[in-house]
Design an enzyme around this catalytic site. Structure first.
Site, PDB file in Angstrom:
ATOM      1  N   THR A   1       0.844  -1.182   0.000  1.00  0.00           N
ATOM      2  CA  THR A   1       0.000   0.000   0.000  1.00  0.00           C
ATOM      3  C   THR A   1       0.889   1.245   0.000  1.00  0.00           C
ATOM      4  OG1 THR A   1      -1.872   1.060   1.119  1.00  0.00           O
ATOM      5  CG2 THR A   1      -0.216   0.020   2.523  1.00  0.00           C
TER       6      THR A   1
ATOM      7  N   LYS B   1       3.803   1.596  -3.637  1.00  0.00           N
ATOM      8  CA  LYS B   1       3.295   0.863  -4.802  1.00  0.00           C
ATOM      9  C   LYS B   1       4.166   1.054  -6.045  1.00  0.00           C
ATOM     10  CE  LYS B   1      -1.632   0.413  -3.755  1.00  0.00           C
ATOM     11  NZ  LYS B   1      -3.010   0.649  -4.294  1.00  0.00           N
TER      12      LYS B   1
ATOM     13  N   ASN C   1       0.305  -3.644  -6.146  1.00  0.00           N
ATOM     14  CA  ASN C   1      -0.120  -3.822  -4.749  1.00  0.00           C
ATOM     15  C   ASN C   1       0.065  -5.267  -4.287  1.00  0.00           C
ATOM     16  OD1 ASN C   1      -2.274  -5.103  -6.012  1.00  0.00           O
ATOM     17  ND2 ASN C   1      -3.859  -3.985  -4.889  1.00  0.00           N
TER      18      ASN C   1
ATOM     19  N   GLY D   1      -4.548   7.284  -9.807  1.00  0.00           N
ATOM     20  CA  GLY D   1      -4.197   5.890  -9.956  1.00  0.00           C
ATOM     21  C   GLY D   1      -5.350   4.934  -9.747  1.00  0.00           C
TER      22      GLY D   1
ATOM     23  N   ASN E   1     -13.443  14.997 -14.004  1.00  0.00           N
ATOM     24  CA  ASN E   1     -12.404  15.402 -13.055  1.00  0.00           C
ATOM     25  C   ASN E   1     -12.309  16.918 -13.031  1.00  0.00           C
ATOM     26  OD1 ASN E   1     -10.175  14.434 -11.279  1.00  0.00           O
ATOM     27  ND2 ASN E   1      -8.907  15.628 -12.685  1.00  0.00           N
TER      28      ASN E   1
ATOM     29  N   THR F   1      -9.715  18.821 -12.655  1.00  0.00           N
ATOM     30  CA  THR F   1      -8.638  19.261 -13.546  1.00  0.00           C
ATOM     31  C   THR F   1      -8.786  18.527 -14.871  1.00  0.00           C
ATOM     32  OG1 THR F   1      -7.193  19.538 -11.623  1.00  0.00           O
ATOM     33  CG2 THR F   1      -6.150  19.524 -13.796  1.00  0.00           C
TER      34      THR F   1
ATOM     35  N   TYR G   1     -13.952   2.963   2.155  1.00  0.00           N
ATOM     36  CA  TYR G   1     -14.767   2.134   3.050  1.00  0.00           C
ATOM     37  C   TYR G   1     -14.768   2.647   4.493  1.00  0.00           C
ATOM     38  CZ  TYR G   1     -10.245  -0.011   4.240  1.00  0.00           C
ATOM     39  OH  TYR G   1      -8.944  -0.228   4.624  1.00  0.00           O
TER      40      TYR G   1
ATOM     41  N   GLY H   1     -16.776   0.301  -0.652  1.00  0.00           N
ATOM     42  CA  GLY H   1     -15.359   0.004  -0.788  1.00  0.00           C
ATOM     43  C   GLY H   1     -14.914  -1.239  -0.049  1.00  0.00           C
TER      44      GLY H   1
END
Length: 274
Positions: A69, A73, A94, A138, A158, A160, A216, A237
């Site tokens: 994590t 990564k 991961n 990501g 998004n 941006t 989550y 999640g």
């Protein structure tokens, strides 16, 4: 009950910080349920050198594999000898599995998305579905790959616009940049891949739409609660986390997780009501 002998396979999760991780709860529950000769612990190297030392331990045969994590990564990806297609797509990993001095890298983020959708929105077919992705980082990239493979078309919304355009260009056919929230009106699935609650108008969604949040904590985020209040199908999640973990368990221990109600285990751990 799990059993520990001289043949024990040691796995773990590596991150900084890592004490909040649910991975040890998940993997050790599977190990115990399956009576598997294995252990799963948390590693918290203080820096990149510490992570490199952990990888060296894996190459030396001291560790069977790790889930990775933040913030390691990208370093995990760079340290691998062999990289899966899923990991190449996101340029991060991961999962690291160690075999005969070799480091194998994979990414299970996409698999986690598919698992969560199958579990909590089984009526949704990705083939020809219109998916709106909130965010262009990501997490968005990892989910996008498997969604496109499933036959979906993807719109990236998004703040941006240039980041969304860059991601769309990388992903290629089937991906577009959303002009504004009007894109929600034709969405079959909306996925929040942002680290903050999105500020969008869910009233634009059709009643058949599915809303997913990769976060989550809390289990039902304000975003999901707003969708639930509208009567929409929601995907949380936690389901994604369990799906991600399954791939990691198989990579580390060489077998699929035993069948059990992992969600209930985690809900009890988190103190969440069912």
């Amino acid at each position: 009950m799990s059993r520990i002998t001289g043949a024990v396979r040691v796995g773990g999760v590596v991150g900084q910080p890592v004490n909040h991780s649910l991975s040890p709860v998940i993997h050790n529950a599977w190990l115990e349920a399956g009576g598997i000769d294995g252990a799963y612990v948390a590693f918290a190297p203080k820096d990149a050198d510490g992570f490199a030392a952990l990888v060296a331990a894996g190459r030396a045969g001291l560790i069977a594999g790790v889930n990775v994590t933040a913030p390691f990564k990208e370093q995990a990806f760079a340290s691998a000898d062999k990289v899966s297609k899923a990991a190449k797509l996101v340029s991060s990993a991961n999962i690291l599995a160690f075999h005969d001095g070799q480091v194998l890298a994979d990414s299970s983020d996409g698999a986690g998305v598919l698992y969560a959708l199958a579990e909590q929105a089984p009526a949704l077919s990705l083939n020809s579905a219109h998916v709106v992705m909130l965010g262009a980082g990501g997490a968005s990239r990892a989910a996008a790959g498997v969604l496109l493979q499933g036959g979906a078309r993807l719109s990236i919304l998004n703040r941006t616009r240039q980041r969304a355009a860059d991601l769309a260009a990388d992903l290629g056919a089937g991906v577009s940049v959303a002009e504004d929230e009007g894109v929600l009106e034709t969405a079959d699935l909306v996925i929040n891949a942002l680290s903050v609650p999105p500020q969008i108008d869910l009233s634009r969604l059709k009643i058949q739409a599915v809303v997913m949040d990769m976060t989550y904590r809390p289990l039902v985020t304000p975003f999901l609660q707003a969708a639930r209040d509208r009567g929409l199908t929601i995907v949380d999640g936690l389901a994604m986390l369990i799906g991600q973990a399954g791939a990691g368990f198989e990579a580390i221990y060489g077998q699929k997780p035993p069948v059990m109600d992992m969600r209930s285990v985690l809900m009890a751990h988190l103190g969440e009501a069912q």
